[in-house]
Design a protein around this motif. Structure first.
Motif, short mmCIF file in Angstrom:
data_model
loop_
_atom_site.label_atom_id
_atom_site.label_comp_id
_atom_site.label_asym_id
_atom_site.label_seq_id
_atom_site.Cartn_x
_atom_site.Cartn_y
_atom_site.Cartn_z
N UNK A 82 0.85 -1.18 0.00
CA UNK A 82 0.00 0.00 0.00
C UNK A 82 0.89 1.24 0.00
N UNK A 83 0.44 2.30 -0.64
CA UNK A 83 1.25 3.53 -0.69
C UNK A 83 1.45 4.15 0.69
N UNK A 84 0.49 3.99 1.58
CA UNK A 84 0.57 4.62 2.89
C UNK A 84 1.08 3.66 3.98
N UNK A 85 1.66 2.54 3.56
CA UNK A 85 2.08 1.49 4.49
C UNK A 85 3.53 1.12 4.23
N UNK A 86 4.32 1.12 5.29
CA UNK A 86 5.74 0.77 5.18
C UNK A 86 6.12 -0.14 6.33
N UNK A 87 6.92 -1.14 6.05
CA UNK A 87 7.44 -2.04 7.08
C UNK A 87 8.94 -1.83 7.20
N UNK A 88 9.41 -1.75 8.44
CA UNK A 88 10.81 -1.52 8.72
C UNK A 88 11.32 -2.59 9.67
N UNK A 89 12.50 -3.12 9.36
CA UNK A 89 13.15 -4.05 10.28
C UNK A 89 13.78 -3.23 11.39
N UNK A 90 13.47 -3.58 12.63
CA UNK A 90 14.05 -2.84 13.75
C UNK A 90 13.61 -3.39 15.08
N UNK A 91 14.30 -2.94 16.09
CA UNK A 91 14.06 -3.32 17.47
C UNK A 91 13.16 -2.26 18.11
N UNK A 92 12.08 -2.68 18.74
CA UNK A 92 11.17 -1.70 19.35
C UNK A 92 11.80 -0.98 20.54
N UNK A 93 12.93 -1.49 21.04
CA UNK A 93 13.65 -0.83 22.13
C UNK A 93 14.62 0.22 21.62
N UNK A 94 14.86 0.23 20.34
CA UNK A 94 15.77 1.19 19.71
C UNK A 94 15.23 1.44 18.30
N UNK A 95 14.17 2.20 18.23
CA UNK A 95 13.45 2.38 16.97
C UNK A 95 14.33 2.97 15.87
N UNK A 96 14.22 2.42 14.68
CA UNK A 96 14.98 2.94 13.54
C UNK A 96 14.31 4.17 12.93
N UNK A 97 13.85 5.05 13.79
CA UNK A 97 13.14 6.27 13.39
C UNK A 97 13.83 7.43 14.10
N UNK A 98 14.40 8.32 13.32
CA UNK A 98 15.19 9.43 13.89
C UNK A 98 14.31 10.57 14.40
N UNK A 99 13.22 10.85 13.67
CA UNK A 99 12.39 11.99 14.05
C UNK A 99 11.67 11.74 15.37
N UNK A 100 11.33 12.82 16.04
CA UNK A 100 10.64 12.72 17.32
C UNK A 100 9.24 13.34 17.22
N UNK A 101 8.34 12.84 18.06
CA UNK A 101 6.98 13.39 18.17
C UNK A 101 6.27 13.46 16.82
N UNK A 102 6.27 12.34 16.07
CA UNK A 102 5.69 12.36 14.73
C UNK A 102 4.44 11.49 14.57
N UNK A 103 4.14 10.64 15.55
CA UNK A 103 3.01 9.74 15.41
C UNK A 103 1.83 10.19 16.27
N UNK A 104 0.64 10.11 15.68
CA UNK A 104 -0.59 10.44 16.40
C UNK A 104 -1.03 9.27 17.26
N UNK A 105 -0.81 8.05 16.76
CA UNK A 105 -1.24 6.83 17.44
C UNK A 105 -0.12 5.80 17.33
#
Length: 143
Positions: A82-105
């Motif tokens: 899906x265009x609005x769906x992405x899967x990323x390999x990563x550890x939930x204890x060290x998220x592979x997401x650099x940005x902060x405060x970006x998710x609503x849910x």
């Protein structure tokens, strides 16, 4: 195709094999969460096979599913395109997401019982969750 080991829920395995209650509970969690994600940016922690992220993508603005297993991420990416769906390999204890405060849910279903560093998970959730965002979390553990 992923093999069923009994650890992760796979929606393509019949309810007779895994148990109707388990099948229903896993699908119901995402059905419940779907009412809160319309037009929202969503993070699915420990997304597993990807079926739940896909269900949420039907109304979410954007969804990212994070899963630690490479084979599972590959399966999810190829199965739920899906265009609005992405899967990323990563550890939930060290998220592979650099940005902060970006998710609503943020949803985290049946993952917290697999880790010992609960405070680290909560730190990562707080880091990427908007101040007015919310977390939906569940565990099968009763104690």
């Amino acid at each position: 195709m992923l093999d069923w080991t009994g650890e992760s829920f796979l929606p393509f395995i019949s309810p007779e094999t895994i148990g109707a209650e388990i099948h229903y509970e896993h699908l119901h969690r995402y059905a419940f969460a779907s009412q809160f994600v319309k037009n929202k940016n969503v993070l699915d922690l420990g997304c597993g096979e990807g079926y739940g992220s896909f269900l949420l993508s039907q109304s979410a603005n954007q969804i990212i599913g994070v899963e630690i297993d490479h084979e599972t991420v590959t399966h999810a990416t190829h199965t739920y395109n899906q265009k609005n769906l992405q899967f990323i390999k990563g550890d939930i204890l060290n998220l592979p997401i650099k940005n902060e405060k970006i998710f609503d849910v943020i949803v985290c279903f049946e993952a917290i019982e697999h880790i010992e560093k609960h405070e680290q998970l909560l730190y990562e959730i707080e880091r990427v969750l908007k101040d007015d965002g919310f977390l939906i979390i569940s565990t099968p553990n009763t104690i």
